[in-house]
Design a protein around this motif. Structure first.
Motif, PDB file in Angstrom:
ATOM      1  N   VAL A 182       1.117  -1.135   0.095  1.00 33.58           N
ATOM      2  CA  VAL A 182       0.223   0.322  -0.396  1.00 33.58           C
ATOM      3  C   VAL A 182       1.033   1.526  -0.078  1.00 33.58           C
ATOM      4  N   ALA A 183       0.783   2.174  -0.955  1.00 33.85           N
ATOM      5  CA  ALA A 183       1.730   3.010  -1.010  1.00 33.85           C
ATOM      6  C   ALA A 183       0.949   4.750  -1.085  1.00 33.85           C
ATOM      7  N   PRO A 184       0.784   5.372  -0.528  1.00 37.86           N
ATOM      8  CA  PRO A 184       0.995   6.346  -0.500  1.00 37.86           C
ATOM      9  C   PRO A 184       1.534   7.685  -1.527  1.00 37.86           C
ATOM     10  N   TRP A 185       3.047   7.039  -1.073  1.00 32.72           N
ATOM     11  CA  TRP A 185       4.098   8.349  -1.671  1.00 32.72           C
ATOM     12  C   TRP A 185       5.398   7.240  -1.652  1.00 32.72           C
ATOM     13  N   TRP A 186       5.809   6.303  -2.293  1.00 34.68           N
ATOM     14  CA  TRP A 186       7.239   5.269  -2.465  1.00 34.68           C
ATOM     15  C   TRP A 186       7.672   6.194  -2.840  1.00 34.68           C
ATOM     16  N   ASP A 187       9.012   6.338  -2.679  1.00 35.51           N
ATOM     17  CA  ASP A 187       9.483   7.710  -3.239  1.00 35.51           C
ATOM     18  C   ASP A 187      11.113   7.126  -2.512  1.00 35.51           C
ATOM     19  N   ASP A 188      12.191   7.456  -2.369  1.00 36.21           N
ATOM     20  CA  ASP A 188      13.718   7.501  -1.828  1.00 36.21           C
ATOM     21  C   ASP A 188      13.576   8.499  -0.677  1.00 36.21           C
ATOM     22  N   LEU A 189      12.571   8.398   0.137  1.00 36.16           N
ATOM     23  CA  LEU A 189      12.573   9.193   1.360  1.00 36.16           C
ATOM     24  C   LEU A 189      13.491   8.783   3.056  1.00 36.16           C
ATOM     25  N   ASN A 190      13.602   9.587   3.480  1.00 34.93           N
ATOM     26  CA  ASN A 190      14.501   9.615   4.500  1.00 34.93           C
ATOM     27  C   ASN A 190      14.865  10.299   5.923  1.00 34.93           C
ATOM     28  N   PRO A 191      14.501   9.409   6.856  1.00 34.18           N
ATOM     29  CA  PRO A 191      13.682  10.104   8.572  1.00 34.18           C
ATOM     30  C   PRO A 191      15.098  10.318   9.079  1.00 34.18           C
ATOM     31  N   THR A 192      16.472   9.905   8.278  1.00 41.30           N
ATOM     32  CA  THR A 192      17.613  10.388   9.227  1.00 41.30           C
ATOM     33  C   THR A 192      17.287  11.694   9.797  1.00 41.30           C
ATOM     34  N   ALA A 193      16.643  12.513   7.413  1.00 41.99           N
ATOM     35  CA  ALA A 193      17.449  13.692   7.499  1.00 41.99           C
ATOM     36  C   ALA A 193      16.700  14.621   8.020  1.00 41.99           C
ATOM     37  N   GLY A 194      15.060  14.148   8.597  1.00 39.79           N
ATOM     38  CA  GLY A 194      14.213  15.175   8.930  1.00 39.79           C
ATOM     39  C   GLY A 194      12.927  13.657   8.694  1.00 39.79           C
ATOM     40  N   GLY A 195      12.557  14.411   9.929  1.00 37.90           N
ATOM     41  CA  GLY A 195      10.363  14.102   9.712  1.00 37.90           C
ATOM     42  C   GLY A 195      11.219  12.616  10.693  1.00 37.90           C
ATOM     43  N   THR A 196       9.132  12.540  11.198  1.00 38.30           N
ATOM     44  CA  THR A 196       9.148  10.644  12.095  1.00 38.30           C
ATOM     45  C   THR A 196       7.693  10.739  11.368  1.00 38.30           C
ATOM     46  N   ILE A 197       7.939   8.946  11.722  1.00 31.41           N
ATOM     47  CA  ILE A 197       7.112   8.518  11.177  1.00 31.41           C
ATOM     48  C   ILE A 197       6.497   7.658  12.725  1.00 31.41           C
ATOM     49  N   TRP A 198       4.729   7.637  12.828  1.00 31.08           N
ATOM     50  CA  TRP A 198       3.632   7.424  13.888  1.00 31.08           C
ATOM     51  C   TRP A 198       2.708   6.501  13.090  1.00 31.08           C
ATOM     52  N   THR A 199       2.147   5.668  14.452  1.00 30.52           N
ATOM     53  CA  THR A 199       1.424   4.916  13.762  1.00 30.52           C
ATOM     54  C   THR A 199      -0.259   5.256  15.128  1.00 30.52           C
ATOM     55  N   LEU A 200      -1.445   4.827  14.905  1.00 35.06           N
ATOM     56  CA  LEU A 200      -2.222   5.210  15.667  1.00 35.06           C
ATOM     57  C   LEU A 200      -3.532   4.178  15.484  1.00 35.06           C
TER      58      LEU A 200
END
Length: 828
Positions: A668-686
């Protein structure tokens, strides 16, 4: 409702590769033409931003990348893509065929990350990826060890004995020591071919005259006497220096495969006699993916053109990420019956969760081969425990072998003890060669089955290695031996159950005797008659189950199982046949615009995931979710903007179109791209809401796009408990570069488990926007109940619009007139 009538990214486990068989060098000149494709890809990137993006990539060759083109790509499209992406030159990497690839050298100052983004947005480009640096998978405990400790060759029936050794000594005692008619390709560092324990087992090209400077065998490699050095592009496969490579690692693994035994000195390999071909691609600083591809293609060509019986390659290296170019090369070699034995890795990590390459590659030819020609190898100690450094995987690491404190050949004319999955791998490569020498008629699939299926179940490896198995060459011998008596009895009680649209599970009773394998045979079924049966797979002796894949949905098949051996040239007995129909495909997902309703952290109890660049983690779903007709209770969240249901790696950063059978699938891909959370941002669930109408929400919150400094994209995927529908929402779809704004460099959509079906919202297209949402549903649509009983008169040629009163139904709505008449003046 209104009705209108108006018309209708290699370590040793590390390497890097750059090859082109017979490659023509293409020098790029910048013609005065406009670049084709998405003009946004020509956005300038500051030198600082480009440097930062390249620095964040896994280790790779600067100024170089690998580009693969689709089978329909034209020369004009390829040329335009090169110019647009700042290419200085390009060398063909693979031979001409349906999936051509090339190594591209960029103009000075061009960013690899930016060039990849530009290539990916160009028509005709199948993939673009860094040329990863690969390294050997080895750790050293003693700088030089000559104590004669060969526990890795012992078994419980040898003297001295070690029950956790490979039991090669038991095969020797039975008279099986190998044959020089069987070859192994060592894709690694070079080899000290004059080492006293290796010299007699080194391949010497019978079609080349050494030192005459002529390509006598016309294979594109001048004076390739013992192989080829792809990193230095010459025939000197042993350099033995700090500049071109010490070749210690390649010599050591070769000694384990084929150190000459019975000569009263040094070490003995699994095979006392074998032919070893050097395909050197690792040097002082590792190697590259492109050179690994070239090495594989070279060995494959030797088998095809010279008839050299290469049964496997030994690959004690890794690094970077998944490479489509390398996966293609592995499968092409597999098509020629060459197994790819690969070190699982030395990161002490679970390869089921985070893939290690190349051992996590799949060599199934899209599921049609009947077996996987990749064998991933973990390492054990002399006490039978998994080595502390060894990577593992209950579904991705096929077998374990001795890898701690292994003594073997070492330059110059010496011996040393090394540890690593690098050391475990050649035990398995050597076992394959030994099996082939015992029975030259065995196919690649049968060789794999003989080695893997004879593995000794070991409690300490349970849940860590497939079937908890470790290499047992002593037991393997019986699976390799030609049969001395016919098969007796038939397999009985064959049953077939369709488990998906493409898979059928077969079970039977092992009531045959003397078999060395079970052959799975398939035929079409039509008009109540089975057609011609063909063998589609082979499994080991004593097996009672097998899953057949790559079938067509909603299709009737006949299956039967044949117990077989090679007695008197081959005899067999077959079960009765069964018929089965694969499942009907679930309804396709329809992805349409829907109401945007962002879910923020106040809607539940958020859980922040710890993800780095190109990583994933498994999360439990709060409810059972159906996806393409299969129910799941967990998912893998990828840092690169997608969820993967079920098993398999979820770390791929190089997005492809939907559907595509290559890994990853079932996502399930809302935005499959070369993303890098190490460089910024967070990923969370609820979890939002309460049963039975909960939503599981995964949010990528201001996560950086790899090649865009200071960027951040914020989107989320929601899975509905009640309907199974999937919603993509976009709070901020602007990244700071039109090359990636609004999904311009991303894949958006859903794909099924084998990549044969999916719904693509966009592939490298700017199809979403901030504040928008898409809902993907495969729920059976029901029409609304319309209560409007009549419509006013209309006038031909005049726009007509009326509102119908209705309730219920599933959006989006469609309507038609099944009975009755239209209002006066209207027609369909």
């Amino acid at each position: 409702m209104t009705v209108s009538a108006q018309g209708s990214r290699i370590r040793l486990l590390s390497v890097s590769t750059c090859l082109a068989l017979g490659a023509a060098l293409l020098t790029m000149a910048a013609p005065a033409v406009a670049a084709t494709g998405n003009s946004s890809t020509n956005d300038p990137m500051s030198a600082a931003a480009a440097a930062a993006a390249d620095k964040a990539l896994p280790q790779h060759k600067a100024g170089t990348l690998i580009v693969g083109y689709s089978p329909t790509a034209t020369d004009v499209q390829k040329g335009a893509a090169r110019v647009k992406s700042g290419a200085k030159s390009a060398k063909r990497l693979t031979a001409k065929g349906p999936n051509t690839a090339e190594v591209v050298t960029l103009a000075p100052g061009e960013s690899v990350s930016a060039a990849i983004a530009k290539f990916k947005s160009s028509p005709g480009v199948r993939y673009a990826e860094p040329d990863y640096v690969l390294t050997k998978q080895v750790t050293s405990n003693d700088p030089y060890y000559t104590g004669g400790n060969l526990w890795g060759m012992y078994g419980d029936g040898t003297s001295p004995a070690n029950q956790f050794g490979s039991a090669a000594g038991e095969a020797w005692a039975a008279g099986y020591t190998g044959s020089r008619s069987v070859a192994i390709g060592v894709i690694d560092e070079g080899i000290q071919f004059a080492h006293p324990d290796l010299a007699a087992n080194m391949w010497t090209n019978p079609l080349e005259i050494a030192g005459n400077g002529i390509d006598d065998d016309a294979n594109g490699f001048i004076d390739d006497i013992h192989g080829w050095d792809f990193i230095n592009n010459n025939a000197t496969v042993y350099d033995g220096n700090s500049t071109e490579g010490s070749d210690t690692h390649g010599t050591h693994v070769s000694g384990t495969i084929g150190g000459i035994g019975g000569n009263g000195s040094g070490v003995a390999g699994v095979n006392w006699a074998v032919t070893i071909v050097s395909a050197k691609f690792l040097g002082a600083n590792g190697g590259s993916t492109s050179d690994a591809v070239r090495a594989l293609d070279y060995l494959r060509a030797l088998k095809v053109s010279q008839g050299l019986k290469i049964v496997a390659t030994s690959n004690s290296w890794g690094g970077g990420g998944y490479s489509t170019a390398l996966n293609d090369a592995i499968n092409l070699a597999g098509d020629q019956g060459i197994l790819f034995v690969a070190a699982a890795g030395n990161s002490s990590s679970n390869n089921d969760v985070v893939g290690s390459y190349p051992s996590n590659n799949q060599c199934t030819n899209g599921g049609t081969r009947g077996y996987d020609c990749v064998i991933a190898v973990g390492s054990i100690t002399s006490s039978g425990a998994l080595s502390s450094f060894s990577s593992y995987g209950a579904t991705t690491v096929d077998i374990a072998a001795p890898g701690s404190s292994i003594n073997s050949a070492y330059p110059v004319d010496g011996y040393a003890s090394l540890s690593g999955t690098s050391m475990a791998t050649p035990h398995v490569s050597g076992a394959i060669a030994l099996c082939a020498s015992i029975n030259p008629s065995l196919t690649a699939g049968q060789l794999r089955a003989a080695v893997v299926n004879s593995a000794q179940s070991t409690p300490s490896l349970a849940g860590l290695i497939v079937n908890g198995g470790r290499l047992d060459i002593g037991a393997m011998v019986s699976a390799c031996l030609p049969s001395t008596s016919p098969v007796v009895g038939d397999p009985t009680a064959l049953a077939a159950t369709a488990t998906s649209t493409t898979n059928v599970s077969l079970t039977w009773s092992d009531t045959a005797a003397n078999e060395t394998a079970y052959d799975i045979e398939r035929a079409p079924f039509a008009s109540s008659v089975c057609g011609t049966f063909t063998r589609v797979a082979t499994t080991g002796a004593g097996a009672t189950a097998f899953t057949v894949g790559s079938l067509s949905p909603s299709t009737d098949y006949c299956f039967r199982v044949r117990a077989s051996n090679t007695y008197l040239g081959g005899s067999s007995t077959v079960s009765s046949s069964v018929t089965v129909r694969t499942l009907d495909p679930p309804a396709p997902y329809l992805c349409t615009s829907t109401t945007y309703a962002w879910v923020d952290k106040t809607a539940g109890t958020p859980a922040t995931l710890t993800l780095t660049d190109d990583s994933s983690t498994i999360v439990s779903l709060p409810f059972s979710a159906s996806f393409y007709g299969t129910t799941y209770n967990s998912a893998q969240v990828s840092s690169n903007g997608y969820l993967r249901l079920g098993t398999g790696a979820a770390t791929a950063y190089s997005n492809v179109g939907i559907p595509t059978t290559s890994d990853p699938n079932n996502f399930v891909a809302p935005w499959w791209d070369d993303l890098n959370p190490t460089a910024g941002g967070t990923i969370w669930t609820l979890v939002k809401g309460s049963a039975p109408n909960r939503q599981f929400v995964v949010t990528w919150d201001n996560v950086a796009v790899f090649s865009v400094a200071g960027s951040g994209v914020t989107m989320q995927a929601l899975i509905d408990e009640g309907t199974g529908d999937i919603t993509f929402q976009y709070l901020d779809a602007l990244t700071g570069s039109t090359a990636s704004d609004n999904g311009a460099s991303a894949t958006i959509g859903v794909e099924n488990a084998d990549g044969t079906a999916g719904t693509q919202v966009g592939f490298n297209q700017a199809v979403v926007s901030s504040g928008s949402a898409r809902r993907c549903s495969n729920s059976s649509a029901t029409g609304p109940t319309v209560s409007t009983g009549s419509l006013p008169v209309g006038t031909t040629g005049v726009a007509y619009s009326q509102t119908l009163t209705a309730s219920g139904g599933t959006a989006p709505y469609t309507w038609s007139v099944a009975t009755g008449t239209l209002a006066a003046g209207l027609s369909l």
